[in-house]
Design a protein around this motif. Structure first.
Motif, mmCIF file in Angstrom:
data_model
loop_
_atom_site.group_PDB
_atom_site.id
_atom_site.type_symbol
_atom_site.label_atom_id
_atom_site.label_comp_id
_atom_site.label_asym_id
_atom_site.label_seq_id
_atom_site.Cartn_x
_atom_site.Cartn_y
_atom_site.Cartn_z
ATOM 1 N N GLU A 1 9.524 1.077 -5.733
ATOM 2 C CA GLU A 1 8.977 -0.175 -5.728
ATOM 3 C C GLU A 1 8.945 -0.710 -4.279
ATOM 4 O O GLU A 1 7.770 -1.068 -3.899
ATOM 5 N N GLY A 2 9.893 -0.671 -3.411
ATOM 6 C CA GLY A 2 9.977 -1.255 -2.283
ATOM 7 C C GLY A 2 9.033 -0.367 -1.464
ATOM 8 O O GLY A 2 8.290 -0.849 -0.549
ATOM 9 N N ASP A 3 9.195 0.998 -1.459
ATOM 10 C CA ASP A 3 8.204 1.942 -0.645
ATOM 11 C C ASP A 3 6.761 1.658 -1.073
ATOM 12 O O ASP A 3 5.887 1.769 0.112
ATOM 13 N N ILE A 4 6.572 1.430 -2.148
ATOM 14 C CA ILE A 4 4.965 1.423 -2.637
ATOM 15 C C ILE A 4 4.598 -0.157 -1.888
ATOM 16 O O ILE A 4 3.495 -0.166 -1.352
ATOM 17 N N ARG A 5 5.459 -1.096 -2.212
ATOM 18 C CA ARG A 5 5.023 -2.303 -1.536
ATOM 19 C C ARG A 5 5.028 -2.172 -0.235
ATOM 20 O O ARG A 5 3.935 -3.080 0.374
ATOM 21 N N LYS A 6 5.586 -1.561 0.531
ATOM 22 C CA LYS A 6 5.660 -1.597 2.194
ATOM 23 C C LYS A 6 4.382 -0.934 2.399
ATOM 24 O O LYS A 6 3.533 -1.468 3.445
ATOM 25 N N ILE A 7 3.696 0.255 1.898
ATOM 26 C CA ILE A 7 2.751 1.055 2.036
ATOM 27 C C ILE A 7 1.538 0.008 1.941
ATOM 28 O O ILE A 7 0.591 0.172 2.739
ATOM 29 N N ALA A 8 1.565 -0.433 0.627
ATOM 30 C CA ALA A 8 0.423 -1.287 0.241
ATOM 31 C C ALA A 8 -0.007 -2.566 1.068
ATOM 32 O O ALA A 8 -0.898 -2.932 1.608
ATOM 33 N N GLN A 9 1.348 -3.177 1.696
ATOM 34 C CA GLN A 9 1.200 -4.179 2.648
ATOM 35 C C GLN A 9 0.584 -3.827 3.943
ATOM 36 O O GLN A 9 -0.357 -4.603 4.445
ATOM 37 N N TRP A 10 1.104 -2.527 4.461
ATOM 38 C CA TRP A 10 0.547 -1.907 5.701
ATOM 39 C C TRP A 10 -1.060 -1.705 5.544
ATOM 40 O O TRP A 10 -1.857 -2.148 6.459
ATOM 41 N N VAL A 11 -1.509 -1.266 4.396
ATOM 42 C CA VAL A 11 -2.910 -0.964 4.451
ATOM 43 C C VAL A 11 -3.573 -2.194 4.236
ATOM 44 O O VAL A 11 -4.758 -2.392 4.810
ATOM 45 N N ILE A 12 -3.120 -3.239 3.136
ATOM 46 C CA ILE A 12 -3.923 -4.344 3.309
ATOM 47 C C ILE A 12 -3.871 -5.206 4.437
ATOM 48 O O ILE A 12 -5.167 -5.689 4.689
ATOM 49 N N LYS A 13 -3.078 -5.326 5.220
ATOM 50 C CA LYS A 13 -3.134 -5.936 6.719
ATOM 51 C C LYS A 13 -4.044 -4.808 7.319
ATOM 52 O O LYS A 13 -4.925 -5.562 8.112
ATOM 53 N N GLY A 14 -4.084 -3.638 7.490
ATOM 54 C CA GLY A 14 -4.893 -2.850 8.222
ATOM 55 C C GLY A 14 -6.487 -3.092 8.085
ATOM 56 O O GLY A 14 -7.564 -2.917 8.808
ATOM 57 N N GLU A 15 -6.477 -2.933 6.713
ATOM 58 C CA GLU A 15 -7.954 -3.334 6.057
ATOM 59 C C GLU A 15 -8.426 -4.667 6.042
ATOM 60 O O GLU A 15 -9.593 -5.152 5.838
ATOM 61 N N ASN A 16 -7.442 -5.729 6.465
ATOM 62 C CA ASN A 16 -7.781 -7.167 6.663
ATOM 63 C C ASN A 16 -8.234 -7.662 4.999
ATOM 64 O O ASN A 16 -9.521 -8.351 4.925
ATOM 65 N N LEU A 17 -7.361 -7.163 4.036
ATOM 66 C CA LEU A 17 -7.979 -7.521 2.729
ATOM 67 C C LEU A 17 -7.287 -8.820 2.287
ATOM 68 O O LEU A 17 -6.006 -9.165 2.844
ATOM 69 N N LYS A 18 -7.709 -9.647 1.329
ATOM 70 C CA LYS A 18 -7.282 -10.867 0.826
ATOM 71 C C LYS A 18 -6.996 -10.942 -0.559
ATOM 72 O O LYS A 18 -7.724 -9.983 -1.327
ATOM 73 N N GLY A 19 -6.273 -11.719 -1.238
ATOM 74 C CA GLY A 19 -5.974 -11.721 -2.741
ATOM 75 C C GLY A 19 -4.843 -11.113 -3.123
ATOM 76 O O GLY A 19 -4.340 -10.298 -2.466
ATOM 77 N N ASP A 20 -4.504 -11.227 -4.350
ATOM 78 C CA ASP A 20 -3.344 -10.617 -5.048
ATOM 79 C C ASP A 20 -3.815 -9.177 -5.588
ATOM 80 O O ASP A 20 -4.981 -8.948 -5.828
ATOM 81 N N GLU B 1 3.414 11.523 -3.038
ATOM 82 C CA GLU B 1 2.071 11.506 -3.739
ATOM 83 C C GLU B 1 1.751 10.246 -4.097
ATOM 84 O O GLU B 1 0.785 9.808 -4.081
ATOM 85 N N LEU B 2 2.751 9.176 -4.685
ATOM 86 C CA LEU B 2 2.347 7.790 -5.154
ATOM 87 C C LEU B 2 1.963 6.931 -4.095
ATOM 88 O O LEU B 2 1.201 6.296 -4.116
ATOM 89 N N LYS B 3 2.512 7.270 -2.717
ATOM 90 C CA LYS B 3 2.154 6.362 -1.454
ATOM 91 C C LYS B 3 0.758 6.980 -1.175
ATOM 92 O O LYS B 3 0.049 5.864 -1.085
ATOM 93 N N LEU B 4 0.599 7.968 -1.310
ATOM 94 C CA LEU B 4 -1.001 8.798 -0.838
ATOM 95 C C LEU B 4 -1.984 7.772 -1.876
ATOM 96 O O LEU B 4 -2.990 7.633 -1.619
ATOM 97 N N LEU B 5 -1.747 7.795 -3.293
ATOM 98 C CA LEU B 5 -2.298 7.319 -4.348
ATOM 99 C C LEU B 5 -2.615 5.852 -4.090
ATOM 100 O O LEU B 5 -3.636 5.244 -4.485
ATOM 101 N N TYR C 1 -2.480 5.723 7.800
ATOM 102 C CA TYR C 1 -1.571 5.066 7.252
ATOM 103 C C TYR C 1 -0.474 5.609 6.823
ATOM 104 O O TYR C 1 0.541 5.005 6.757
ATOM 105 N N LEU C 2 -0.529 6.736 6.313
ATOM 106 C CA LEU C 2 0.610 7.471 5.797
ATOM 107 C C LEU C 2 1.672 8.013 6.938
ATOM 108 O O LEU C 2 2.857 8.164 6.820
ATOM 109 N N LYS C 3 1.306 8.013 8.242
ATOM 110 C CA LYS C 3 1.822 8.226 9.364
ATOM 111 C C LYS C 3 2.870 7.277 9.740
ATOM 112 O O LYS C 3 3.880 7.028 10.206
#
Length: 126
Positions: free
Chosen positions: A12-31, A90-94, A123-125
């Motif tokens: 969960e922690g690793d998935i949350r971290k990569i998700a936050q990184w992509v969301i920030k990088g793509e300037n996405l909003k919302g839950d 693989e889960l992080k990639l997906l 993003y995965l780097k």
């Protein structure tokens, strides 16, 4: 912005971290909701929403509601089958792939796939 991660605790922690990184990088909003499911559920969803009667690795659903970015569903057994490294990678990639779909990227053509793959690698780097 909240990220809800369902049906997986180990990563969960690793998935949350990569998700936050992509969301920030793509300037996405919302839950965002990321749900990890089995093959049976994935096949049912794929048939219902894409009319394809097969298992897929990830499905993304964008909502046209400012407060909700979308939902992502990931098949853990499919991730296990197709992984090139460990399951977490693989889960992080997906996860990245699913969020990029929510950001408007597509992978229907070779050129679109190339763009998405480059974004995924970047993003995965991190």
């Amino acid at each position: 912005m909240k990220i809800f991660i369902n049906n997986i605790t180990e990563f969960e922690g690793d998935i949350r971290k990569i998700a936050q990184w992509v969301i920030k990088g793509e300037n996405l909003k919302g839950d965002l909701s990321i749900t990890f499911i089995d093959d049976t559920r994935m096949k049912e969803m794929n048939k219902k929403y894409t009319k394809r009667e097969r298992i897929t690795d990830v499905l993304s659903f964008h909502f046209d509601i400012p407060e909700i970015m979308g939902d992502i569903y990931i098949s853990v057994p499919q991730a296990e089958r197709q992984k090139e490294g460990d399951l977490l990678s693989e889960l992080k990639l997906l996860t990245v792939h699913g969020i990029l779909h929510l950001a408007g990227y597509d992978d229907k053509t070779n050129e679109q796939r190339k763009i998405m793959r480059e974004k995924e690698k970047d993003y995965l780097k991190q």
